[in-house]
Enzyme design. Sequence first.
Site, short mmCIF file in Angstrom:
data_model
loop_
_atom_site.label_atom_id
_atom_site.label_comp_id
_atom_site.label_asym_id
_atom_site.label_seq_id
_atom_site.Cartn_x
_atom_site.Cartn_y
_atom_site.Cartn_z
N CYS A 16 0.84 -1.20 0.00
CA CYS A 16 0.00 0.00 0.00
C CYS A 16 0.88 1.26 0.00
CB CYS A 16 -0.98 -0.04 1.18
SG CYS A 16 -2.25 1.22 1.06
N HIS A 103 -3.79 -5.25 0.07
CA HIS A 103 -3.34 -5.74 1.38
C HIS A 103 -3.29 -7.27 1.44
CE1 HIS A 103 -3.16 -1.89 3.49
NE2 HIS A 103 -3.98 -1.53 2.52
N GLU A 105 -2.01 -8.95 3.72
CA GLU A 105 -2.02 -9.39 5.12
C GLU A 105 -3.43 -9.59 5.66
OE1 GLU A 105 -1.59 -6.39 4.06
OE2 GLU A 105 -2.24 -4.88 5.51
#
Length: 520
Positions: A16, A103, A105
């Site tokens: 990001c 993202h 994660e």
Amino acid sequence: MDSEIFAARRPVLGICYGQHLITQLLGGSVGKGDKGEFGLATLTVDRPGRLFANTAARQQIWMSHRDVVAALPEGFSVTATTATCEMAAMEDSVRNLYGVQFHPEVVHTTHGTQLLSNFVFDICGCLKDWDPKHRGPVVEGEIRATVRDRNVFFFVSGGVDSTVAYHLCVRALGKSRVRGVYVDTGLMRDGETEFVRRLFGDAVEIESAAAEFLPPLAGTCDPEEKRRIIGERFVKVQERIIESRGLLDGHWILGQGTIYPDTIESGGTLKAAVIKTHHNRVPGIQKLIESGHIVEPLSSFYKDEVREIGRELDLPGEFLERHPFPGPGLAIRCLCSEFSLPLTRVRDDYLAPIRSVGVQGDSRSYAQVLVIDRFPSAGVKLQDVATELVNRIADINRVIARVDSIAPIAKMQVQTSALTPERIGLLRRADALVREISHESGFDRSIWQFPVVLIPLGTAEEPDSVVLRPIDSQDGMTAQSVAMDDALLRRMASELLGMGGVCGVFYDLTHKPPATIEWE
Ligand code: XMP
């Protein structure tokens, strides 16, 4: 960051803003995108390379950005795109530098773990030497090392985290060296004090402190101010208890159930400090941490891991599956307004001047709520409509749909309102009713959390409305608004309206990001 890191010729993955930073530092450029992209998106991988190895050519990802990479730095090429973002992933495979706009994660990025695994194990060459299972004994050893010959004192909340942390300490140190107090702030859900009594028996004392919390809160509408007051009062009550029980004689330290997301969202990184003001991390507690008077056995775990440890400790399954409930309690689910303000018509919808919290990009946003009157909508997923609306309209971070009401939306306005015991009582009853129906139908077992929020939207006679916010999540960091069964939703709405004092029942359609799970 120090751009010399690139000269060290180590692999780097920028996520990001990380991708933007790599771009900026290496001579590319970052600019404002035409549209925001918050929530689910589809990624098309044109050149998988090592980063996208063993993932699909088209895959679901989670985005949270408006800014984009406008020009690549030299040596980089684009490896993946979305309909909104031309440079959703980039790499310089010679220098082993990678960037992704999305993202990996978060759990909603379906191949995120594979991507991170590719980076860590294949590209960086790390070895797998950590096993999340059977952590109990390791953590118990850490507790003994931190506590040494002292005893541990807990402020338990009846929630999963503090209860698991408490029982870990009991197992590590023995029953006689762990004590607990439950502070009843007057901001808890219906039946919570009795629940704690059943859960801990005599091992935990109950301290009634509602009179210390409610009066100072009545004068404020500002969410951050509410959290600050609650945090401060909580520390005062804690200090009083600590002093009156002689816990400062060097033989005691404070135990807390802080988990990893609490530390991240409260300032684990520089920017995240503004995402959540968490009362496990107010200055008074911070001081105790710095002077080595705190043990937080769960501070490196996520919620699902805490539940796993709880299972290893043989805590009852039904308790471990309890939904999370925020420390500041019903106060942050009871919105207030200093003014009486009308709604603004935006085409078929209404803009409500109620500010709720969101998380857009890397910071907290306070923006207005869009109220739509399109429920039920045959064949169209209203959550998708909400995503599209938030991406298009810059001034909002949340969309709610009217389920049922005793007045049309056009007749409602935001009403002047404070955090009074009456409004907290109304919210408590609404929350208890929703919990009961949700439990009876089994719906609560299919979701992560179900906040019920009171907003000052209604008529002079019936000034408040209830918002239902059922969400699904894995770790609370991101979440999806859950589509509810129509009959169940109708039943909840009609029973809530039947309570009296409720003008309307609304349904929160917004994922996180762009809206947080809680409203404040
Ligand atoms: P948000 O609203 O930040 O919430 O999306 C993420 C998770 O954290 C919980 N939450 C809190 N828990 N103290 C807590 O103990 C707090 O101040 C607090 N604020 C939010 C929220 O209920 C959700 O599970």
